[in-house]
Design a protein around this motif. Structure first.
Motif, short mmCIF file in Angstrom:
data_model
loop_
_atom_site.label_atom_id
_atom_site.label_comp_id
_atom_site.label_asym_id
_atom_site.label_seq_id
_atom_site.Cartn_x
_atom_site.Cartn_y
_atom_site.Cartn_z
N PHE A 1 -26.11 -2.36 -33.89
CA PHE A 1 -26.30 -0.94 -35.29
C PHE A 1 -25.23 0.20 -34.54
CE2 PHE A 1 -29.02 -4.44 -35.80
CZ PHE A 1 -29.42 -4.40 -36.96
N GLN A 2 -24.71 0.96 -36.06
CA GLN A 2 -24.66 2.06 -35.46
C GLN A 2 -25.89 3.02 -35.23
OE1 GLN A 2 -23.40 3.92 -39.04
NE2 GLN A 2 -23.29 6.02 -38.31
N ARG A 3 -27.03 2.59 -35.40
CA ARG A 3 -27.71 3.73 -34.98
C ARG A 3 -29.15 2.63 -33.77
NH1 ARG A 3 -28.25 8.24 -36.36
NH2 ARG A 3 -30.83 7.97 -36.26
N GLN B 1 -35.60 8.02 -23.70
CA GLN B 1 -35.54 8.43 -22.62
C GLN B 1 -33.83 8.41 -22.17
OE1 GLN B 1 -38.68 6.28 -19.73
NE2 GLN B 1 -39.99 8.16 -20.39
N LEU B 2 -32.85 7.70 -23.06
CA LEU B 2 -31.94 7.37 -22.80
C LEU B 2 -30.57 7.74 -23.75
CD1 LEU B 2 -32.32 3.62 -22.70
CD2 LEU B 2 -32.03 5.25 -20.20
N SER B 3 -29.72 8.31 -23.27
CA SER B 3 -28.63 9.18 -24.34
C SER B 3 -28.01 7.58 -24.92
CB SER B 3 -27.57 9.67 -23.13
OG SER B 3 -26.67 7.96 -22.68
N GLY B 4 -27.24 8.73 -25.94
CA GLY B 4 -27.12 7.16 -27.40
C GLY B 4 -25.82 6.42 -26.55
N GLN C 1 -28.60 3.59 -24.82
CA GLN C 1 -29.07 3.45 -25.70
C GLN C 1 -28.27 2.16 -26.34
OE1 GLN C 1 -31.90 4.75 -28.27
NE2 GLN C 1 -30.83 6.99 -27.55
N GLN C 2 -27.00 2.42 -26.93
CA GLN C 2 -26.04 1.17 -27.62
C GLN C 2 -26.10 0.42 -26.09
OE1 GLN C 2 -26.51 0.08 -30.06
NE2 GLN C 2 -24.67 1.67 -31.95
N ARG C 3 -25.95 0.62 -25.49
CA ARG C 3 -25.53 -0.38 -24.12
C ARG C 3 -26.92 -1.06 -23.72
NH1 ARG C 3 -23.79 1.98 -18.93
NH2 ARG C 3 -23.99 4.09 -20.31
N VAL C 4 -27.91 -0.57 -24.31
CA VAL C 4 -29.06 -1.29 -24.36
C VAL C 4 -28.52 -2.56 -25.42
CG1 VAL C 4 -31.20 -1.46 -23.95
CG2 VAL C 4 -30.53 0.20 -22.91
N SER D 1 -20.53 5.85 -33.78
CA SER D 1 -20.30 6.55 -34.95
C SER D 1 -21.39 7.63 -34.31
CB SER D 1 -20.34 6.06 -36.12
OG SER D 1 -18.84 5.33 -36.40
N SER D 2 -22.65 6.99 -33.83
CA SER D 2 -24.06 7.83 -33.89
C SER D 2 -23.35 8.82 -31.86
CB SER D 2 -24.90 7.96 -34.05
OG SER D 2 -24.99 5.87 -34.43
N VAL D 3 -22.66 8.48 -31.30
CA VAL D 3 -22.92 9.00 -30.38
C VAL D 3 -22.00 10.01 -29.89
CG1 VAL D 3 -23.85 7.12 -29.74
CG2 VAL D 3 -21.49 7.20 -28.83
N ASP D 4 -22.37 10.88 -29.12
CA ASP D 4 -21.06 11.57 -28.51
C ASP D 4 -20.02 11.56 -28.62
OD1 ASP D 4 -23.06 14.01 -29.20
OD2 ASP D 4 -23.75 14.12 -27.33
N PRO D 5 -18.91 12.06 -28.55
CA PRO D 5 -17.48 11.23 -28.78
C PRO D 5 -17.44 10.88 -27.22
CG PRO D 5 -17.28 13.07 -29.48
CD PRO D 5 -18.64 13.21 -29.88
N GLU D 6 -17.79 11.64 -26.44
CA GLU D 6 -17.65 11.65 -24.74
C GLU D 6 -18.50 10.50 -24.15
OE1 GLU D 6 -19.77 13.99 -25.69
OE2 GLU D 6 -21.02 14.37 -24.04
N LEU D 7 -19.33 9.94 -25.02
CA LEU D 7 -20.06 8.54 -24.95
C LEU D 7 -19.70 7.79 -25.27
CD1 LEU D 7 -23.92 10.49 -24.77
CD2 LEU D 7 -22.15 10.02 -22.49
N ALA D 8 -18.86 7.97 -26.24
CA ALA D 8 -18.32 6.64 -26.83
C ALA D 8 -17.45 5.40 -25.62
CB ALA D 8 -17.38 6.67 -27.79
N GLY D 9 -16.85 5.84 -25.03
CA GLY D 9 -15.98 5.58 -23.58
C GLY D 9 -16.70 4.87 -23.40
N GLU D 10 -18.27 4.56 -23.29
CA GLU D 10 -18.88 3.84 -22.37
C GLU D 10 -19.25 2.72 -22.95
OE1 GLU D 10 -23.20 5.84 -22.21
OE2 GLU D 10 -21.61 6.65 -20.76
N ILE D 11 -18.94 2.89 -24.14
CA ILE D 11 -19.83 1.84 -25.35
C ILE D 11 -18.28 0.87 -24.96
CG2 ILE D 11 -20.37 0.84 -27.47
CD1 ILE D 11 -21.71 3.80 -27.32
N LEU D 12 -17.02 1.35 -25.33
CA LEU D 12 -16.48 0.60 -25.59
C LEU D 12 -15.88 0.33 -24.63
CD1 LEU D 12 -14.06 3.32 -27.91
CD2 LEU D 12 -15.35 1.36 -29.08
#
Lengths: 216, 290
Positions: free
Chosen positions: B98-100, B151-154, B157-160, B180-191
């Protein structure tokens, strides 16, 4: 001041206090279980079920507690259902508690983010599993303050059971002053015991809130 | 019936009250395929994705996942939905992110991942934990197993959340604007994680605003606007050489952050319509015709 009156009557007060506590404990237990059931029924998508729950909380929040106690104690025997004073009082107090706790529990459940239900659904969990493991544990955090405040009210309202002859703390204290014509001391002690009991509840709330706080 | 087709959606309509969000959607997703769904905000792409596992109940249409029918229209026009147990059985094999995030905040990362495998698939705690540790390791969070979501960054959390969905061994993964709800510099780790999943052959349906990701990873792109699939094709074709004026306007708006023309406005001129900047994200797009 004549505190001897109180000291002499201490065993009597103690007996009354334990009766008060068991009235409270039974009514809170039944009231909370029934309240949970009513809350879940009110959230049901089946119209007849949710209507029944709405009717229940309308009825038992709308009638004075004392009248409920009178009904359980005086009226039910007339239709052949004879309860002891104690259980008649527990019945009235439980219905009254259930109606109020149902609203508290329901508000706690609906306050949990809908995304939690969606995530549970998407994982293939049954609704009863997600209610038990995901939604209620989070809702409890929200329910605790109003739940405790209802419980505190219940504890104090057990004193109304005096009027259906349950030998609880208030009734037995009245016996002290009708025997001795001393009022200030017994009433003061009675008030202090209620205050001590409700203080335990409030402290319990704080401990529980800490336990359910989300770890950040 | 082609057993290579994992998702088959036809005539999908969805209304919320008076507003019709989906107006007749047809598409298929083949096994192992990565399909990106793009489109302007409010176009219906998220609703369409949520219909695939029936988080939204369609008002009309037929949805089939892994040869099992979730819903279909009866001859009299009314909708027939599968039984609750059948829907749960299908959802077991359809992971959703999910987005959130929607992680369970009262559970640790590990507990988030093991809950459904234990409750739904009946795995023992030790088996579920072993698998969960593997999955958390694979999304780079082996050391965060005992952390709570808050306790985790966005990005973490999304990777969990991705690990939690993967723990059910899904045949299909649905991603709903997961960056869409994480800081742009953190999007890369999800992608990065999603890219690896795609390489491993996971079938993925991805609603996204990440055009770079769509261009690089998606086999196919669907462009949705006003509740209809307006354009569909290979990532290269849709992103670098869009045929439709709305697609062009949308891509220009996304890539150049230019305001997008409203419906009813004259369509943007095709001149220079393959928005500058696309060639940077679409490989080999220099052969695009004007």
């Amino acid at each position: 001041m004549d505190w001897d009156v109180v000291l002499e009557s201490f065993p009597l007060i103690w007996k009354g206090a334990s009766k008060t506590l068991s009235l409270f404990a039974w009514s809170l237990a039944f009231g909370t279980l029934a309240g949970l059931a009513v809350a879940l029924m009110k959230l049901s998508t089946t119209k007849s079920v949710s209507r029944f729950a709405t009717l229940f909380s309308w009825l038992f929040r709308g009638i004075p507690l004392l009248i409920l106690l009178f009904f359980a104690f005086f009226a039910l025997p007339e239709v052949g259902w004879l309860l002891s004073p104690f259980w008649a009082a527990v019945l009235g107090l439980s219905l009254w508690t259930a109606a109020y706790q149902a609203e508290v529990i329901r508000s706690g459940i609906i306050a949990v983010d809908l995304g939690q239900t969606e995530a549970s659904d998407a994982l293939g969990m049954t609704r009863s599993h997600s209610m038990k493991r995901i939604i209620l544990p989070q809702g409890i955090r929200i329910m605790l303050p109003p739940f405790t405040s209802n419980a505190t009210t219940l504890l104090k309202q057990t004193s109304l059971a005096t009027l259906v002859t349950v030998p609880e703390m208030t009734l037995l204290t009245q016996r002290i002053f009708s025997n001795n014509f001393k009022f200030i001391e017994p009433i003061f002690v009675l008030a202090m015991i209620y205050l001590a009991m409700t203080t335990v509840l409030v402290v319990g709330q704080q401990i529980a809130e800490r336990a359910f706080r989300l770890k950040t | 019936m082609n057993s290579d087709v994992l998702v088959r959606v036809s005539g999908l309509h969805k209304s919320f009250g008076d507003s019709e969000v989906l107006k007749g959607i047809d598409f298929e997703v083949n096994r192992g395929e990565v399909v990106a769904i793009i489109g302007p905000s409010g176009s219906g792409k998220t609703t369409m994705l949520r219909c695939v596992n029936l988080l939204e109940r369609p008002t009309a249409g037929r949805i089939e996942v892994d040869s099992r029918v979730l819903c279909e229209e009866l001859p009299d026009g009314s909708m027939s939905f599968s039984k609750k147990a059948e829907i749960r059985a299908i959802r077991e094999h359809v992971g959703m992110v999910f987005q959130r995030f929607n992680l369970f905040p009262h559970f640790t990362a590990l507990e988030n991942v093991i809950e459904a495998p234990m409750a739904v698939k009946g795995l023992s705690r030790s088996d579920a934990e072993a698998r969960a540790h593997e999955l958390l390791e694979s999304v780079g969070l082996g050391h965060k197993a005992d952390s709570y979501p808050l306790q985790l960054s966005g990005g973490q959390q999304q990777r969990v959340a991705i690990a939690r969905a993967l723990a059910m061994d899904p045949a299909l993964m649905l991603f709903d604007e997961v960056t869409s709800s994480v800081d742009p510099e953190l999007a890369g780790e999800i992608l990065q994680v999603m890219k690896r999943l795609a390489q491993e052959g996971m079938t993925m349906l991805v609603v996204t605003h990440e055009m770079g990701f769509a261009a690089e990873v998606a086999d196919r792109v669907l462009f949705i606007d006003h509740g209809l699939i307006v354009e569909e094709g290979s990532a290269k074709q849709v992103l670098a050489n869009p045929k439709n004026a709305r697609t062009r306007a949308f891509l220009r708006a996304v890539l150049e952050r230019a305001p997008m023309a409203e419906e009813g406005d004259p369509a943007p001129e095709p001149a220079g319509s393959s928005a500058p900047g696309l060639s940077q994200i679409v490989e080999g797009s220099d052969d695009v015709e004007q």
